[in-house]
Write a protein that holds these residues in place. Structure first.
Motif, PDB file in Angstrom:
ATOM      1  N   LEU A 151      11.236  26.247 -16.502  1.00  0.00           N
ATOM      2  CA  LEU A 151       9.910  26.076 -15.507  1.00  0.00           C
ATOM      3  C   LEU A 151      11.707  25.911 -14.047  1.00  0.00           C
ATOM      4  N   ASN A 152      11.279  26.504 -13.312  1.00  0.00           N
ATOM      5  CA  ASN A 152      11.943  25.669 -11.875  1.00  0.00           C
ATOM      6  C   ASN A 152      11.034  25.251 -10.858  1.00  0.00           C
ATOM      7  N   ILE A 153      11.438  24.465 -10.520  1.00  0.00           N
ATOM      8  CA  ILE A 153      10.208  23.223  -9.660  1.00  0.00           C
ATOM      9  C   ILE A 153      11.060  24.291  -8.062  1.00  0.00           C
ATOM     10  N   THR A 154      10.135  24.278  -7.772  1.00  0.00           N
ATOM     11  CA  THR A 154      10.337  25.481  -6.295  1.00  0.00           C
ATOM     12  C   THR A 154       9.410  24.378  -5.335  1.00  0.00           C
ATOM     13  N   SER A 155       9.379  23.732  -5.136  1.00  0.00           N
ATOM     14  CA  SER A 155       8.372  22.768  -4.309  1.00  0.00           C
ATOM     15  C   SER A 155       7.309  21.876  -4.772  1.00  0.00           C
ATOM     16  N   ILE A 156       7.720  20.283  -3.859  1.00  0.00           N
ATOM     17  CA  ILE A 156       6.438  19.248  -4.162  1.00  0.00           C
ATOM     18  C   ILE A 156       5.551  19.337  -2.900  1.00  0.00           C
ATOM     19  N   LYS A 157       4.300  18.947  -2.813  1.00  0.00           N
ATOM     20  CA  LYS A 157       4.030  18.411  -2.160  1.00  0.00           C
ATOM     21  C   LYS A 157       3.567  17.515  -2.849  1.00  0.00           C
ATOM     22  N   ASN A 158       3.533  16.460  -1.465  1.00  0.00           N
ATOM     23  CA  ASN A 158       2.544  14.920  -2.198  1.00  0.00           C
ATOM     24  C   ASN A 158       1.702  14.430  -1.175  1.00  0.00           C
ATOM     25  N   ARG A 159       0.520  14.664  -0.744  1.00  0.00           N
ATOM     26  CA  ARG A 159      -0.263  13.962  -0.136  1.00  0.00           C
ATOM     27  C   ARG A 159      -0.620  12.936  -0.305  1.00  0.00           C
ATOM     28  N   TYR A 160      -0.132  12.072  -1.474  1.00  0.00           N
ATOM     29  CA  TYR A 160      -1.065  10.791  -1.283  1.00  0.00           C
ATOM     30  C   TYR A 160       0.333   9.954  -0.727  1.00  0.00           C
ATOM     31  N   ASP A 161       1.521  10.343  -0.706  1.00  0.00           N
ATOM     32  CA  ASP A 161       2.429   9.520   0.755  1.00  0.00           C
ATOM     33  C   ASP A 161       1.799   9.022   1.316  1.00  0.00           C
ATOM     34  N   ALA A 162       2.048   8.013   1.649  1.00  0.00           N
ATOM     35  CA  ALA A 162       1.670   7.034   3.122  1.00  0.00           C
ATOM     36  C   ALA A 162       2.286   8.062   4.715  1.00  0.00           C
ATOM     37  N   ARG A 163       2.891   8.771   4.336  1.00  0.00           N
ATOM     38  CA  ARG A 163       3.687   9.729   5.325  1.00  0.00           C
ATOM     39  C   ARG A 163       3.047  10.899   5.665  1.00  0.00           C
ATOM     40  N   TYR A 164       2.276  11.368   4.765  1.00  0.00           N
ATOM     41  CA  TYR A 164       1.788  12.433   4.656  1.00  0.00           C
ATOM     42  C   TYR A 164       0.992  12.652   5.845  1.00  0.00           C
ATOM     43  N   ASP A 165       0.550  13.079   6.735  1.00  0.00           N
ATOM     44  CA  ASP A 165      -0.591  13.367   8.258  1.00  0.00           C
ATOM     45  C   ASP A 165      -1.797  14.207   7.211  1.00  0.00           C
ATOM     46  N   LEU A 166      -2.471  13.053   8.078  1.00  0.00           N
ATOM     47  CA  LEU A 166      -3.354  13.217   7.339  1.00  0.00           C
ATOM     48  C   LEU A 166      -4.398  13.266   8.284  1.00  0.00           C
ATOM     49  N   GLN A 167      -3.829  14.360   9.329  1.00  0.00           N
ATOM     50  CA  GLN A 167      -5.038  15.077  10.418  1.00  0.00           C
ATOM     51  C   GLN A 167      -4.513  16.497   9.634  1.00  0.00           C
ATOM     52  N   ALA A 168      -3.686  16.350   9.167  1.00  0.00           N
ATOM     53  CA  ALA A 168      -2.997  17.918   8.582  1.00  0.00           C
ATOM     54  C   ALA A 168      -3.634  18.485   7.559  1.00  0.00           C
ATOM     55  N   CYS A 169      -4.572  18.101   6.520  1.00  0.00           N
ATOM     56  CA  CYS A 169      -5.077  17.609   5.758  1.00  0.00           C
ATOM     57  C   CYS A 169      -6.443  17.420   5.494  1.00  0.00           C
ATOM     58  N   GLY A 170      -7.666  16.980   6.449  1.00  0.00           N
ATOM     59  CA  GLY A 170      -8.200  16.948   6.844  1.00  0.00           C
ATOM     60  C   GLY A 170      -9.162  15.186   6.061  1.00  0.00           C
ATOM     61  N   GLY A 171      -8.065  14.607   5.793  1.00  0.00           N
ATOM     62  CA  GLY A 171      -7.627  13.288   4.578  1.00  0.00           C
ATOM     63  C   GLY A 171      -8.007  13.103   2.679  1.00  0.00           C
ATOM     64  N   TYR A 172      -7.967  15.059   2.550  1.00  0.00           N
ATOM     65  CA  TYR A 172      -7.402  15.092   1.739  1.00  0.00           C
ATOM     66  C   TYR A 172      -6.334  14.813   0.774  1.00  0.00           C
ATOM     67  N   ARG A 173      -6.158  14.417   0.191  1.00  0.00           N
ATOM     68  CA  ARG A 173      -4.713  14.065  -0.809  1.00  0.00           C
ATOM     69  C   ARG A 173      -4.955  15.069  -2.639  1.00  0.00           C
ATOM     70  N   ASP A 174      -4.353  14.995  -3.074  1.00  0.00           N
ATOM     71  CA  ASP A 174      -3.583  15.347  -4.344  1.00  0.00           C
ATOM     72  C   ASP A 174      -2.346  15.810  -3.807  1.00  0.00           C
ATOM     73  N   LEU A 175      -1.257  16.137  -5.345  1.00  0.00           N
ATOM     74  CA  LEU A 175      -0.059  16.497  -5.198  1.00  0.00           C
ATOM     75  C   LEU A 175       0.197  17.969  -6.272  1.00  0.00           C
ATOM     76  N   CYS A 176       0.931  18.617  -4.941  1.00  0.00           N
ATOM     77  CA  CYS A 176       1.089  20.375  -5.489  1.00  0.00           C
ATOM     78  C   CYS A 176       2.476  20.130  -5.697  1.00  0.00           C
ATOM     79  N   VAL A 177       2.501  20.830  -6.970  1.00  0.00           N
ATOM     80  CA  VAL A 177       4.478  21.419  -7.525  1.00  0.00           C
ATOM     81  C   VAL A 177       4.223  22.407  -7.783  1.00  0.00           C
ATOM     82  N   CYS A 178       5.264  23.558  -7.472  1.00  0.00           N
ATOM     83  CA  CYS A 178       5.204  24.866  -7.800  1.00  0.00           C
ATOM     84  C   CYS A 178       6.253  24.930  -8.793  1.00  0.00           C
ATOM     85  N   VAL A 179       5.672  25.490  -9.869  1.00  0.00           N
ATOM     86  CA  VAL A 179       6.729  25.781 -10.195  1.00  0.00           C
ATOM     87  C   VAL A 179       7.282  27.356 -10.897  1.00  0.00           C
ATOM     88  N   GLU A 180       8.174  27.952 -11.525  1.00  0.00           N
ATOM     89  CA  GLU A 180       8.487  28.859 -11.447  1.00  0.00           C
ATOM     90  C   GLU A 180       9.025  29.474 -12.979  1.00  0.00           C
TER      91      GLU A 180
END
Length: 107
Positions: free
Chosen positions: A18-47
């Motif tokens: 598997l190749n990790i192509t991207s990681i989006k960490n919405r648990y990170d305190a620096r993540y813009d909560l306005q952009a996601c409406g307060g939703y939190r998760d961790l998304c890892v894209c693998v190829e």
């Protein structure tokens, strides 16, 4: 490529499949909560890459280091979502409503 994951099973030769192509960490305190409406998760894209046996239709996963020289290699990117169980229960029933909310108010 962002990274890779090793497969194996304790054998003498472990391969990376598997190749990790991207990681989006919405648990990170620096993540813009306005952009996601307060939703939190961790998304890892693998190829992943594989070939299909023309005779019987079976799939064989191909190690990452062999992708460039493998004829008829098929590739697919999958998103793995990691979220709290409580959020999963809500999302399971209200995902369509959440998407509408996010699209109207957050973008």
């Amino acid at each position: 490529p962002g990274g890779d994951l090793e497969g194996g099973g304790g054998g003498a030769r472990e391969e990376t499949y598997l190749n990790i192509t991207s990681i989006k960490n919405r648990y990170d305190a620096r993540y813009d909560l306005q952009a996601c409406g307060g939703y939190r998760d961790l998304c890892v894209c693998v190829e992943v890459g594989w070939t299909v046996n023309a005779k019987n239709g079976s799939c064989t996963f191909i190690p990452l280091k062999e992708w460039d020289e493998t004829p008829n290699l098929r590739r697919h990117i999958c998103e793995v979502q990691v979220l709290l169980e409580e959020m999963y229960e809500v999302k399971k029933h209200l995902h369509k409503e959440y998407v509408n909310f996010r699209n109207v108010l957050c973008q």
